[in-house]
Design an enzyme around this catalytic site. Sequence first.
Site, PDB file in Angstrom:
ATOM      1  N   GLU A  61      15.012  -3.973 -18.938  1.00 41.76           N
ATOM      2  CA  GLU A  61      14.787  -5.412 -19.072  1.00 41.76           C
ATOM      3  C   GLU A  61      14.218  -5.724 -20.444  1.00 41.76           C
ATOM      4  O   GLU A  61      13.406  -4.965 -20.980  1.00 41.76           O
ATOM      5  CB  GLU A  61      13.738  -5.914 -18.060  1.00 41.76           C
ATOM      6  CG  GLU A  61      14.111  -5.776 -16.610  1.00 41.76           C
ATOM      7  CD  GLU A  61      12.993  -6.310 -15.707  1.00 41.76           C
ATOM      8  OE1 GLU A  61      12.157  -7.110 -16.177  1.00 41.76           O
ATOM      9  OE2 GLU A  61      12.950  -5.897 -14.537  1.00 41.76           O
ATOM     10  N   GLU A  74       9.054  -1.920 -11.226  1.00 47.15           N
ATOM     11  CA  GLU A  74       7.768  -1.912 -11.933  1.00 47.15           C
ATOM     12  C   GLU A  74       6.609  -1.475 -11.039  1.00 47.15           C
ATOM     13  O   GLU A  74       5.666  -2.235 -10.778  1.00 47.15           O
ATOM     14  CB  GLU A  74       7.490  -3.281 -12.549  1.00 47.15           C
ATOM     15  CG  GLU A  74       8.466  -3.612 -13.655  1.00 47.15           C
ATOM     16  CD  GLU A  74       8.021  -4.784 -14.537  1.00 47.15           C
ATOM     17  OE1 GLU A  74       7.254  -5.631 -14.072  1.00 47.15           O
ATOM     18  OE2 GLU A  74       8.463  -4.827 -15.695  1.00 47.15           O
ATOM     19  N   CYS A 101      -5.303   4.755   2.258  1.00 48.36           N
ATOM     20  CA  CYS A 101      -5.332   5.449   0.963  1.00 48.36           C
ATOM     21  C   CYS A 101      -6.512   6.417   0.908  1.00 48.36           C
ATOM     22  O   CYS A 101      -6.410   7.492   0.307  1.00 48.36           O
ATOM     23  CB  CYS A 101      -5.397   4.442  -0.183  1.00 48.36           C
ATOM     24  SG  CYS A 101      -3.803   3.620  -0.479  1.00 48.36           S
ATOM     25  N   CYS A 111       0.865  -1.181   0.000  1.00 44.74           N
ATOM     26  CA  CYS A 111       0.000   0.000   0.000  1.00 44.74           C
ATOM     27  C   CYS A 111       0.902   1.231   0.000  1.00 44.74           C
ATOM     28  O   CYS A 111       1.707   1.418   0.913  1.00 44.74           O
ATOM     29  CB  CYS A 111      -0.881   0.001   1.247  1.00 44.74           C
ATOM     30  SG  CYS A 111      -1.603   1.632   1.532  1.00 44.74           S
ATOM     31  N   GLU A 137       8.963 -17.958 -12.337  1.00 43.48           N
ATOM     32  CA  GLU A 137       9.793 -17.564 -13.469  1.00 43.48           C
ATOM     33  C   GLU A 137      10.920 -18.550 -13.749  1.00 43.48           C
ATOM     34  O   GLU A 137      11.897 -18.212 -14.399  1.00 43.48           O
ATOM     35  CB  GLU A 137      10.332 -16.137 -13.247  1.00 43.48           C
ATOM     36  CG  GLU A 137       9.205 -15.124 -13.377  1.00 43.48           C
ATOM     37  CD  GLU A 137       9.619 -13.691 -13.100  1.00 43.48           C
ATOM     38  OE1 GLU A 137      10.791 -13.459 -12.741  1.00 43.48           O
ATOM     39  OE2 GLU A 137       8.758 -12.805 -13.225  1.00 43.48           O
TER      40      GLU A 137
HETATM   41  C1  GLA Z   1       9.306  -7.854 -14.958  1.00 44.46           C
HETATM   42  C2  GLA Z   1      10.043  -7.797 -13.656  1.00 44.46           C
HETATM   43  C3  GLA Z   1      11.091  -8.847 -13.514  1.00 44.46           C
HETATM   44  C4  GLA Z   1      10.613 -10.148 -14.094  1.00 44.46           C
HETATM   45  C5  GLA Z   1      10.230  -9.955 -15.520  1.00 44.46           C
HETATM   46  C6  GLA Z   1       9.809 -11.221 -16.199  1.00 44.46           C
HETATM   47  O1  GLA Z   1       9.781  -7.017 -15.899  1.00 44.46           O
HETATM   48  O2  GLA Z   1      10.592  -6.539 -13.405  1.00 44.46           O
HETATM   49  O3  GLA Z   1      11.365  -8.982 -12.156  1.00 44.46           O
HETATM   50  O4  GLA Z   1       9.523 -10.588 -13.366  1.00 44.46           O
HETATM   51  O5  GLA Z   1       9.130  -9.082 -15.547  1.00 44.46           O
HETATM   52  O6  GLA Z   1       9.342 -10.976 -17.487  1.00 44.46           O
HETATM   53 ZN    ZN Z   2      -3.709   1.598   0.627  1.00 46.90          ZN
END
Ligand code: GLA
Ligand code: ZN
Length: 698
Positions: A309, A148, A161, A113, A357
């Site tokens: 990436e 991400e 929130c 959060c 993964e």
């Molecule tokens: C994302 C994440 C990574 C991994 C890749 C796999 O971009 O940042 O940690 O999980 O996806 O595609």
């Molecule tokens: Zn929250």
Amino acid sequence: MPATEKILYGGDYNPEQWPRAVWEDDYAAFDEASIDTVTLAVFGWSYLQPAEDTYDFTRLDEIVARAVEGGRQIVLATSTGALPPWLAHAYPEVNRTDFEGRAHAYGQRHNACPSSPVYRRLSAELAGRIAERYAGTPGLVAWHVGNEYGGYDGGCWCERCAVAFRGWLRERYGTIERLNEAWNATFWSHLFSDWDQVVPPNKLTEHWRGPDHTAFQGITLDYRRFMTDAMRQNFRDEKARIREHDATTPVTTNFMGMFRPLDYHRWADDLDFASWDNYPPGQREHARMALAHDLMRGLKDGAPFWVMEQTPTITASRDVNPVKRPGVLRLWSWQAVAHGADAVLYFQMRQSKGACEKYHGAMLDHAGRRDTRSFREIAALGGELRGLGDAVLGARTPARVALLFDWDSWWAAEMTDGFNRHARYVDTVLAYYRALWQANADVDVVPVTADLSRYDVVVAPMLHLLKGDVAARLEGVAARGGTVLSSFWAGRVDEDDNAFLLDAPGPLGPLFGIRVEETDSAEPGVVNPVALHDPDLDDVAGAAGTPGSGEAPLVVGGELVFEVLVPQGAEVVGTYGAEFYAGAPAVTRHRVGGTDGVPGEAWYVATALDEPGVSWVVRRVLDRHGLVGPYADVPDLELAVRERDGDRTAFVLNHAQETVEVAAHAAGTDLLTGRRIEHGEPLRLAPTDVVVLREDRS
Ligand code: GLA
Ligand code: ZN
């Protein structure tokens, strides 16, 4: 921008998942593949801080030391991409509440959060401790905050929130009256008399059928802006702690291109440079990838960005995960560089041993093999990037075309009732971008606040929501002889998502010289033919006239949305062929302003034209500024240019599935082979082939 000597090559490296002895194989492979950069500790929180009062850097010390010993450049993450279990258990408030209103328990990643004071305190503390310990590490080129941002639902709808949202609203609106006005709260009896009556818009409150179906677009739009800012604040919290120990090393976080939940333009100022993860949804997405690269480059005003990436082979997250075909990794990597990437990095260097993964592509597979097709391609690309040296580092894209990309318009258009839910923002943007791309135009994809004075052509697909002075600045483009192009649903609402009390396209009406009288919609696949006439071949068509008969029209298709236009000074370029509005304008051009006898032009496309239709319009617009490139008629042959200190480097990339032969557009040297190329000389490119032409100085 990080100071480097070449385009960085490497990627996420998580050696904490395997025994020390394996590390030596990793480094041998790095040497063989010219891997110069490793991104460390993206998900290290649970081993770096095994308990609230215990930090343990033993393992990361070893990992960092080995990288330093190996002479690699290091991108060091702050390890806050995933929560450790103890934290989620000790403080359940760090877990998100989802869109359905369910409070989550521990699990997954990217799901803290953003408003939790505990999360904010401990994530910043961890970032600070890592920075304190590793600032000044030899080879440290960048800090990678979080990972991400966004997460599965793209937000949190918890009580904390809610409180933070109310604070954000107070700041934005000042008074509750102004808030009521912005949200048009008299509708359905929503007049708020106190800030505390505002609750986050989700499935339990304003929404039905998911995030795009809301009773009040205003509150939902504001919540997305707020959530963007809340996560951005998490980034700022961590960055501030890094800066206490390291004043200079650039700080970034890995974005995701056209990721809808977060308005990356609101973050741009906080990044020292932009970076993103390139995972295209399919195998034939070259124009979409180019668009995303250009969007990411546009975050920092055209400065180079990084591909943080990409997968060397397969992704693991889709239902079907095909490998990249031979040559494709190389082609897509050079495409990134062509669009301004100064780093091409992978996820990841060695395959994970377990969890979701474990089959995701990596430089090294579970067996650590180097005698594979994929490793050979990775190593060959590494050699090429090494060979290129600093030739294009820092070089910029000399774009004469801007494409406006606007998250507010994206959000507002896709949560709007009353038109057509099948007409999507990115589809529309991509349709125009693809036509520009195929025409070899270098394009800056920029926010609506960007300085437009340096462009000949400004394309603004589905510019649904108008904010600030964008209408005036678009008028300015035409006033100095430039060309503006927009499409259906433009100029419908103001920044609060309230309709302009004007004919559509609202404040854009004078520029385009039209008004929209009706907006019809149809199911996908229902086509209304549109007949297009070249307006320059037919001067008979007067200001408010119909296309003349000088030339046989090109008939293309319109779909999904059909605005019926009434010219208010514009010329009619295209007309509908069916329905009760057959013969009504579907495409118009308004000549307006201009300098030195050259008028400006404002083109409006009132329906979702098919590819030939969009391409026809875009070619005409580019052509008047001499911007149609030399390979425009060779399908899927890409041309992208980077420029530095008067040196032009042209990247020619064959995304087609056939060999193509063209006449070289310039003389120069192919930086990949050292081969001399003369102007006009036949250039043969097999599928996936790339030429990096350093053009002779003229
Ligand atoms: C994302 C994440 C990574 C991994 C890749 C796999 O971009 O940042 O940690 O999980 O996806 O595609
Ligand atoms: Zn929250």
